[in-house]
Design a protein around this motif. Structure first.
Motif, PDB file in Angstrom:
ATOM      1  N   GLN A   1       0.834  -1.205   0.000  1.00 44.41           N
ATOM      2  CA  GLN A   1       0.000   0.000   0.000  1.00 44.41           C
ATOM      3  C   GLN A   1       0.869   1.256   0.000  1.00 44.41           C
ATOM      4  OE1 GLN A   1      -2.794  -0.235   3.284  1.00 44.41           O
ATOM      5  NE2 GLN A   1      -3.329  -2.354   2.761  1.00 44.41           N
ATOM      6  N   ASP A   2       1.956   1.212   0.779  1.00 45.50           N
ATOM      7  CA  ASP A   2       2.884   2.346   0.808  1.00 45.50           C
ATOM      8  C   ASP A   2       3.574   2.507  -0.543  1.00 45.50           C
ATOM      9  OD1 ASP A   2       4.431   4.359   2.544  1.00 45.50           O
ATOM     10  OD2 ASP A   2       6.053   3.157   1.701  1.00 45.50           O
ATOM     11  N   LEU A   3       3.904   1.391  -1.184  1.00 43.45           N
ATOM     12  CA  LEU A   3       4.554   1.431  -2.497  1.00 43.45           C
ATOM     13  C   LEU A   3       3.696   2.166  -3.516  1.00 43.45           C
ATOM     14  CD1 LEU A   3       6.835   0.443  -4.446  1.00 43.45           C
ATOM     15  CD2 LEU A   3       5.454  -1.622  -4.791  1.00 43.45           C
ATOM     16  N   ASP A   4       2.385   1.946  -3.460  1.00 43.24           N
ATOM     17  CA  ASP A   4       1.476   2.593  -4.419  1.00 43.24           C
ATOM     18  C   ASP A   4       1.539   4.110  -4.332  1.00 43.24           C
ATOM     19  OD1 ASP A   4       0.617   0.132  -5.333  1.00 43.24           O
ATOM     20  OD2 ASP A   4      -1.118   0.059  -3.984  1.00 43.24           O
ATOM     21  N   LEU A   5       1.926   4.638  -3.176  1.00 46.28           N
ATOM     22  CA  LEU A   5       1.945   6.090  -2.972  1.00 46.28           C
ATOM     23  C   LEU A   5       3.288   6.720  -3.280  1.00 46.28           C
ATOM     24  CD1 LEU A   5       0.046   6.189   0.455  1.00 46.28           C
ATOM     25  CD2 LEU A   5      -0.918   6.478  -1.840  1.00 46.28           C
ATOM     26  N   ARG A   6       4.309   5.905  -3.529  1.00 52.56           N
ATOM     27  CA  ARG A   6       5.658   6.439  -3.723  1.00 52.56           C
ATOM     28  C   ARG A   6       5.822   7.061  -5.110  1.00 52.56           C
ATOM     29  NH1 ARG A   6       9.611   1.691  -2.065  1.00 52.56           N
ATOM     30  NH2 ARG A   6      11.129   3.142  -2.935  1.00 52.56           N
ATOM     31  N   ASP A   7       6.680   8.063  -5.185  1.00 50.17           N
ATOM     32  CA  ASP A   7       6.901   8.788  -6.435  1.00 50.17           C
ATOM     33  C   ASP A   7       8.034   8.137  -7.229  1.00 50.17           C
ATOM     34  OD1 ASP A   7       6.780  10.674  -8.426  1.00 50.17           O
ATOM     35  OD2 ASP A   7       7.978  12.164  -7.346  1.00 50.17           O
TER      36      ASP A   7
END
Length: 423
Positions: A86-92
């Motif tokens: 889930q955190d990966l999906d938000l990374r730039d």
């Protein structure tokens, strides 16, 4: 030397004792808190089992691991996978890099650690896993190590672990192997094969439009990644009297489940760059742009019959036909070898730093970006070296004939490592 009782690890507890208080029972144990001190924790209930259950619940909720985030030492590795994803999906970062992480997690990392809770994943277990990965390939072990390091750093930030178990593992050793550039003879053989491809009197079907042949010339002259050449548009090209300059600011990418498309930025920030183009490659670009209408300034120069991008798959497929006609079918050469060849020429002609800056993905770009005032001028010397060495007529092959130095081999290895998930 006397050996005492083994120290209770931080975030864990010792043996649970139960005392009968006369109709009620007290369960107690000693818990080692984050400050390293052992403290007694108790729970009282009407049965011994209920007291132990209540005590364990209090231990799980105790201030320390798990209290600052969504994870604890008792969390399963699967829970970490879900939260980290889930955190990966938000990374730039690019979607291609994200998909590579997801594939690595699904295929290799998660199956190996799924049975464990986080507190059970020790440095030794990670070390054994990485050694098994390295036995398959260095690249797989490297990718797995990078992924695990990120995941356990995420767990560390949520107070689920006292330390990252990846940090104590052995450094991976890249096996030394020869990474070759093309020889001038191979370059010329592929050129000849590309020019003659499907031009004979007995060829059936439509004649080739020569775009893949021209793409190869631009790859050779610019040392760009294949996707970057496929993404070039007329608006990215300036052609002043001093020589053509192209602005690399996009790439063609492949994504699972969708057709290839032009991405509005290249692989990394350092990959966005302006480079001078040797005359032999500039002639190709100039001719192709000259065939396009003014309103097609943002259409890719090398496009298919429908105006869309030429796919990476089609580029590689046609290139394999060139190799077959050139007698180089078993050579292992791919379109990436043009980048290696240009890097070799520049490293030998101008030095490693000049080659690194031209390629656009090494540490020199970090120095320039953070400590040196940006220079909007374009160095024309790489284009002159590339033109002299790789032009179709009377090329000077002395640089390619030299033997490779150890520093140069490191540069070529770096190209392959940095471009693994790029076109």
């Amino acid at each position: 030397m006397t050996r005492g009782r083994p120290r209770t690890p931080i975030g864990t507890f010792g043996e649970i004792g139960v005392a009968d208080l006369g109709g009620r029972y007290r369960a107690s144990t000693r818990f080692r808190d984050l400050d390293g001190r052992l403290r007694r924790v108790t729970a009282v209930a009407r049965s011994a089992r209920a007291a132990q259950t209540l005590l364990k619940a209090r231990l799980v909720d105790r201030a320390g691991y798990g209290s600052g985030g969504l994870l604890s030492v008792a969390s399963s590795f699967g829970e970490l996978c879900e939260l980290w994803s889930q955190d990966l999906d938000l990374r730039d970062i690019s979607e291609g890099t994200k998909q590579n992480y997801r594939d690595e997690l699904r295929l290799h990392v998660r199956p190996a650690f799924e049975p464990y809770c986080l507190g059970e994943i020790t440095t030794g277990r990670v070390e054994l896993f990485l050694k098994r990965q390295a036995a398959v390939s260095y690249s797989r072990a490297k990718h797995s190590r990078t992924l695990l390091n990120q995941m356990f750093s995420f767990a560390l930030r949520h107070d689920a672990l006292a330390r990252n178990p990846v940090e104590g593992t052995s450094q991976l050793t890249r096996p030394r192997h020869d990474i070759h550039a093309m020889t001038l003879e191979q370059v010329q053989a592929i050129r000849a094969a590309a020019a003659a491809w499907r031009t004979g009197p007995n060829v059936k079907g439509p004649r080739p439009d020569g775009k893949v042949r021209d793409i190869c010339e631009v790859l050779l002259g610019t040392s760009m990644r294949p996707g970057e050449v496929l993404a070039l548009r007329p608006c990215d090209v300036s052609d002043p009297p001093g020589g053509m300059v192209v602005h690399v600011r996009g790439t063609v990418v492949r994504r699972k489940g969708v057709a290839d498309f032009r991405q509005d930025h290249p692989k990394t920030d350092a990959s966005t760059r302006r480079i001078a183009v040797p005359d032999f490659a500039a002639q190709v670009i100039r001719a192709r742009v000259g065939e396009m209408a003014l309103e097609e300034a943002e259409t890719t120069i090398f496009h298919n019959r429908d105006g869309g991008v030429i796919t990476l798959h089609n580029l590689r497929r046609t290139f394999r036909e060139f190799l077959k006609d050139a007698g180089l079918e078993d050579s292992g050469i791919t379109p990436r070898w043009y980048r290696r060849t240009g890097a070799t020429v520049l490293a030998r002609g101008l030095g490693i730093d000049a080659a690194a800056a031209f390629l656009g993905h090494t540490s020199t770009a970090v120095t320039e970006g953070h400590y040196v005032e940006p220079d909007t001028s374009v160095d024309l010397s790489p284009a002159r070296i590339l033109d002299r060495t790789l032009r179709p007529v009377k090329p000077d092959g002395r640089l390619l004939a030299d033997s490779a130095s150890e520093v140069e081999e490191d540069l070529l290895e770096g190209i392959d490592a940095a471009d693994d998930d790029a076109a």
